[in-house]
Design a protein around this motif. Sequence first.
Motif, PDB file in Angstrom:
ATOM      1  N   ILE A 148     -59.201 -16.369   5.584  1.00 40.74           N
ATOM      2  CA  ILE A 148     -58.891 -16.940   4.220  1.00 40.74           C
ATOM      3  C   ILE A 148     -58.212 -17.700   3.276  1.00 40.74           C
ATOM      4  N   ALA A 149     -57.084 -16.706   3.878  1.00 41.39           N
ATOM      5  CA  ALA A 149     -54.782 -16.493   3.283  1.00 41.39           C
ATOM      6  C   ALA A 149     -55.080 -18.251   3.859  1.00 41.39           C
ATOM      7  N   LEU A 150     -55.456 -18.213   5.115  1.00 37.59           N
ATOM      8  CA  LEU A 150     -54.741 -19.882   5.752  1.00 37.59           C
ATOM      9  C   LEU A 150     -55.686 -20.585   5.445  1.00 37.59           C
ATOM     10  N   ALA A 151     -56.826 -21.059   5.419  1.00 34.41           N
ATOM     11  CA  ALA A 151     -57.625 -22.050   4.018  1.00 34.41           C
ATOM     12  C   ALA A 151     -56.472 -22.076   2.858  1.00 34.41           C
ATOM     13  N   LEU A 152     -56.453 -20.981   2.087  1.00 33.28           N
ATOM     14  CA  LEU A 152     -56.235 -21.664   0.780  1.00 33.28           C
ATOM     15  C   LEU A 152     -54.372 -22.362   0.849  1.00 33.28           C
ATOM     16  N   PHE A 153     -53.678 -21.166   1.469  1.00 30.04           N
ATOM     17  CA  PHE A 153     -52.443 -22.394   2.054  1.00 30.04           C
ATOM     18  C   PHE A 153     -52.274 -23.685   2.302  1.00 30.04           C
ATOM     19  N   ILE A 154     -53.074 -23.839   3.451  1.00 29.82           N
ATOM     20  CA  ILE A 154     -53.280 -25.038   3.794  1.00 29.82           C
ATOM     21  C   ILE A 154     -53.395 -25.878   2.634  1.00 29.82           C
ATOM     22  N   GLY A 155     -54.822 -25.789   2.004  1.00 30.44           N
ATOM     23  CA  GLY A 155     -55.026 -26.676   0.922  1.00 30.44           C
ATOM     24  C   GLY A 155     -54.324 -26.963  -0.028  1.00 30.44           C
ATOM     25  N   TYR A 156     -53.455 -25.640  -0.600  1.00 30.37           N
ATOM     26  CA  TYR A 156     -52.490 -26.111  -1.540  1.00 30.37           C
ATOM     27  C   TYR A 156     -51.639 -27.179  -1.339  1.00 30.37           C
TER      28      TYR A 156
ATOM     29  N   HIS B 205     -52.042 -29.252   1.669  1.00 29.51           N
ATOM     30  CA  HIS B 205     -52.156 -30.300   2.632  1.00 29.51           C
ATOM     31  C   HIS B 205     -51.283 -31.333   2.583  1.00 29.51           C
ATOM     32  N   GLU B 206     -50.713 -32.117   1.761  1.00 26.96           N
ATOM     33  CA  GLU B 206     -50.030 -33.226   1.438  1.00 26.96           C
ATOM     34  C   GLU B 206     -48.596 -32.896   2.204  1.00 26.96           C
ATOM     35  N   LEU B 207     -47.684 -31.562   1.258  1.00 32.12           N
ATOM     36  CA  LEU B 207     -47.232 -31.826   1.677  1.00 32.12           C
ATOM     37  C   LEU B 207     -46.982 -31.296   3.750  1.00 32.12           C
ATOM     38  N   ILE B 208     -47.587 -30.493   4.171  1.00 30.50           N
ATOM     39  CA  ILE B 208     -47.690 -30.438   5.448  1.00 30.50           C
ATOM     40  C   ILE B 208     -47.580 -31.554   6.664  1.00 30.50           C
ATOM     41  N   ASP B 209     -48.759 -32.743   5.870  1.00 28.39           N
ATOM     42  CA  ASP B 209     -48.787 -33.623   6.876  1.00 28.39           C
ATOM     43  C   ASP B 209     -47.192 -34.153   6.658  1.00 28.39           C
ATOM     44  N   VAL B 210     -46.797 -34.676   5.195  1.00 34.79           N
ATOM     45  CA  VAL B 210     -45.640 -35.090   5.337  1.00 34.79           C
ATOM     46  C   VAL B 210     -44.267 -34.755   6.277  1.00 34.79           C
ATOM     47  N   MET B 211     -44.914 -33.218   5.925  1.00 36.51           N
ATOM     48  CA  MET B 211     -43.271 -32.640   6.816  1.00 36.51           C
ATOM     49  C   MET B 211     -43.888 -32.981   8.656  1.00 36.51           C
ATOM     50  N   GLN B 212     -44.611 -32.640   9.067  1.00 34.29           N
ATOM     51  CA  GLN B 212     -45.152 -33.026  10.252  1.00 34.29           C
ATOM     52  C   GLN B 212     -44.314 -33.537  11.077  1.00 34.29           C
ATOM     53  N   GLN B 213     -44.158 -35.196  10.251  1.00 35.25           N
ATOM     54  CA  GLN B 213     -44.049 -36.535  10.118  1.00 35.25           C
ATOM     55  C   GLN B 213     -42.254 -36.142  10.477  1.00 35.25           C
ATOM     56  N   THR B 214     -41.465 -35.357   9.793  1.00 37.39           N
ATOM     57  CA  THR B 214     -40.104 -35.497   9.531  1.00 37.39           C
ATOM     58  C   THR B 214     -39.966 -36.015  10.791  1.00 37.39           C
ATOM     59  N   VAL B 215     -38.196 -36.193  10.950  1.00 39.34           N
ATOM     60  CA  VAL B 215     -37.179 -36.049  11.256  1.00 39.34           C
ATOM     61  C   VAL B 215     -36.332 -35.105  11.898  1.00 39.34           C
ATOM     62  N   TYR B 216     -36.661 -34.037  10.545  1.00 35.06           N
ATOM     63  CA  TYR B 216     -35.828 -32.638  10.354  1.00 35.06           C
ATOM     64  C   TYR B 216     -36.647 -32.431   8.995  1.00 35.06           C
ATOM     65  N   PRO B 217     -36.885 -30.890   9.156  1.00 29.20           N
ATOM     66  CA  PRO B 217     -37.393 -30.471  10.270  1.00 29.20           C
ATOM     67  C   PRO B 217     -38.137 -31.035  11.426  1.00 29.20           C
ATOM     68  N   GLY B 218     -39.177 -31.459  10.406  1.00 28.16           N
ATOM     69  CA  GLY B 218     -40.707 -31.824  11.664  1.00 28.16           C
ATOM     70  C   GLY B 218     -40.918 -30.617  12.449  1.00 28.16           C
ATOM     71  N   ARG B 219     -41.287 -30.318  13.821  1.00 30.63           N
ATOM     72  CA  ARG B 219     -42.052 -29.752  14.080  1.00 30.63           C
ATOM     73  C   ARG B 219     -40.639 -29.031  15.446  1.00 30.63           C
ATOM     74  N   ARG B 220     -40.173 -28.189  15.090  1.00 32.91           N
ATOM     75  CA  ARG B 220     -39.106 -28.252  15.560  1.00 32.91           C
ATOM     76  C   ARG B 220     -40.494 -26.974  17.273  1.00 32.91           C
ATOM     77  N   ILE B 221     -39.301 -27.085  18.121  1.00 35.09           N
ATOM     78  CA  ILE B 221     -39.192 -26.172  18.675  1.00 35.09           C
ATOM     79  C   ILE B 221     -38.164 -25.347  19.432  1.00 35.09           C
ATOM     80  N   ALA B 222     -38.172 -23.704  18.695  1.00 33.56           N
ATOM     81  CA  ALA B 222     -37.211 -23.194  19.575  1.00 33.56           C
ATOM     82  C   ALA B 222     -37.376 -22.583  21.143  1.00 33.56           C
ATOM     83  N   ALA B 223     -35.511 -22.846  21.553  1.00 34.66           N
ATOM     84  CA  ALA B 223     -35.546 -22.013  22.813  1.00 34.66           C
ATOM     85  C   ALA B 223     -34.924 -21.279  22.649  1.00 34.66           C
TER      86      ALA B 223
END
Length: 733
Positions: A247-255, A257-275
């Motif tokens: 429930i919480a995740l659905a509401l969070f993504i609903g709020y 969703h536009e920013l998440i879509d944009v930020m996932q396509q950025t150079v930074y921070p993008g989809r960072r993977i830590a080592a």
Amino acid sequence: MSHLSAAVRWDWRWCLLVALACVCYVGFALSPSSYAAGLEMLGQPVTGTILGSARGIRSDEWMVLTPYMQIAVENDFATANSISPYQESLRTFQALPLRDWALLFKPYHWGFIVAPPAYGYSFYFFFLAAAFIVGWALFVRKLGLSVWVSVPIAVALYFSQYVQAWWTTNAGAFALAPWVALAWMYSGNRLARIGLTAYAILVWLLSCAYPPFLYSIALAIGFLILGFRRDAIRVGTLFDATVAGSIALALFIGYFHELIDVMQQTVYPGRRIAASGGVGLERLLGHFAPTALINGYEPLPRFTNSNACEIAVLSTLLPLFAVCLADHRRFRAWMQDHRWSIFAILVGLGVFAAWMFLSVNPLIARVSGLYLVPPARALVGFGLLVNILAAAYLAIAGVRVSTVRALLLAGAAAGAVAVKYLLGDGSISGTFSRLDLVPLAAVVVVLGGMAIVHSANARTVLVCWVAAGANLAMFGLFNPVQVAHPIFNLDRELVRSTLLERGAVLDERGTLVAPGHYGALIAGAGISSINHVLYAPQLDFFRGYFGDMEPARFNEIFNRYAHVSVIEGSEPVLMAADSVGVPFDVMAGRMERALTPKPEPEQVALMSERPDVAVDLANGHIDDMIIDQHGRFRLAGWSRTPPGAQSMIGLWSNAGMQDVLVKRVPRPDVAAAVSTALAHSGFIVEGFLEDPSADTELCVVGLASGAVDTTMVFPDGSRTCTHLGMLDKGESP
């Protein structure tokens, strides 16, 4: 206290104490903000600092978060910034007071709605401080420790170095995490448990959606529940947690969703993977001796490429007291019936330690979720486990005092001082500060108190409160006590006239273009400004100025979270992973951008031999590096060798290089975090590798008078040199 009981009885006296503290703190509009540094930059009178002083290193608060709260106020809590030329959305991953449905899940911002901004701002910080202390005290109480032990533990954690160093922009991540666990462990109606847990999760996520801290703390809480409250883990409660989380995740993504879509396509921070790995083993010493790695609040000179925040560990004196004063025989007896508890906590400590200090298989990192957490951010979860385990150890085993134990404790404190001297630069003033007196004084107070207090339970409580008091004395003023009224009563015309006197101009739309780095300070003052901090990229806006740039280059510079500074030149420059410089004359409308700009050549040395670098040499950093399949490369970073007639960037590769150019760029972020002497320490290097392959090695150093003066740390953690096979190949730079 050898028997742990998780029963919690409500005591209204604690509520009265919190309410009284709220009246005093918010009534005087107090805050831990370092915005006094922003007042100075804007030419405003620097007033309202009651205790301590502004911390320049906390620029993500006084240059970003606090100005964005001012922006929200200036826009009457609307969801977009109508004053800004960027017209940016104010729905950001750091919670702002906005008039939308999510305000129901931001109780820390309700003060802005019912009171003037200065009091709303003060209430925000008080709410989260109270939520931290009360929440962690209740959580530790639910693990089975008494209230008289749980409260000082929570106070000690709150005033720990790590929490205070990162507090002003990550308070929600730290403070609201235990409330999720408390809601889930609620033993009443299942529907109430699901509802409360979903609400607590969403409040937590919206407050500061920074996955490294969220996941690290959640993992630590999970191991603590496994160790001390395994009875709470049942099929039904796990199902309830799944429903609440969904429930919480659905509401969070609903709020978002536009920013998440944009930020996932950025150079930074993008989809960072830590080592994994890269955290120095000396951090373990810091968990027993909180001042062992610092002089004042700054790292000892040997810890180069660090600062007052990055050197921090979540430490108290509780582990030291547990080792020296606990009745270990009683604890061993308790272990006979609680082997699972010890096993679960030790596994948790092992997981965090392996991630911070060792190399972990990337597949394991993916499956476990640790790839979300840069190893240095795992220190918060590791510290929670260490200190809560130490407190539980003391509560279960009790405290024993003898001449041998007293000498052991005194010797350990003295030994920590000796080890710190060995880690230092050989001078007293360069190694020690008044903070180092606090652990020694705490040892004296504990041993003196043991001579007066004879009850076993009272001695345990005494030890816990001394640890809390020691952290308060050491780190209580890391953040200042700043009255909030000057933050929200800026003289806008004075700010504007000050900036114009410094060389700022207004473009044809009346937007201010101010040379230099101001973060979001100017925008926070209610002035339309090119200088800003953009949580999300504004590609359409910048295409209006730089639409003829090569698409890949344009995307690399502007498709990111960024501090936008105004610089000299005719080309936008990527100054750091989170910092972009745009040319003054172009933004002010005084010139058209050149179509085929070339960087001005600077001195660069193509070295004939692989550089031999001393282990203790100071580090600069390579922030971004791109190499295409044809061998064309571009890297951006900064050097600790200040630019000058005798300074050069040295490069070596076993593949050979040609057409290499180096351009110096300003680095205000480095100047703020490290030294003002490094304000122009940035550089961009472009060139071609003659015969690149996976075995090709590239080395970069800073040279002073022909000698290696600075080594570089690459994005993959390599020092001085890196192999191309270890790097992701990007588009053509």
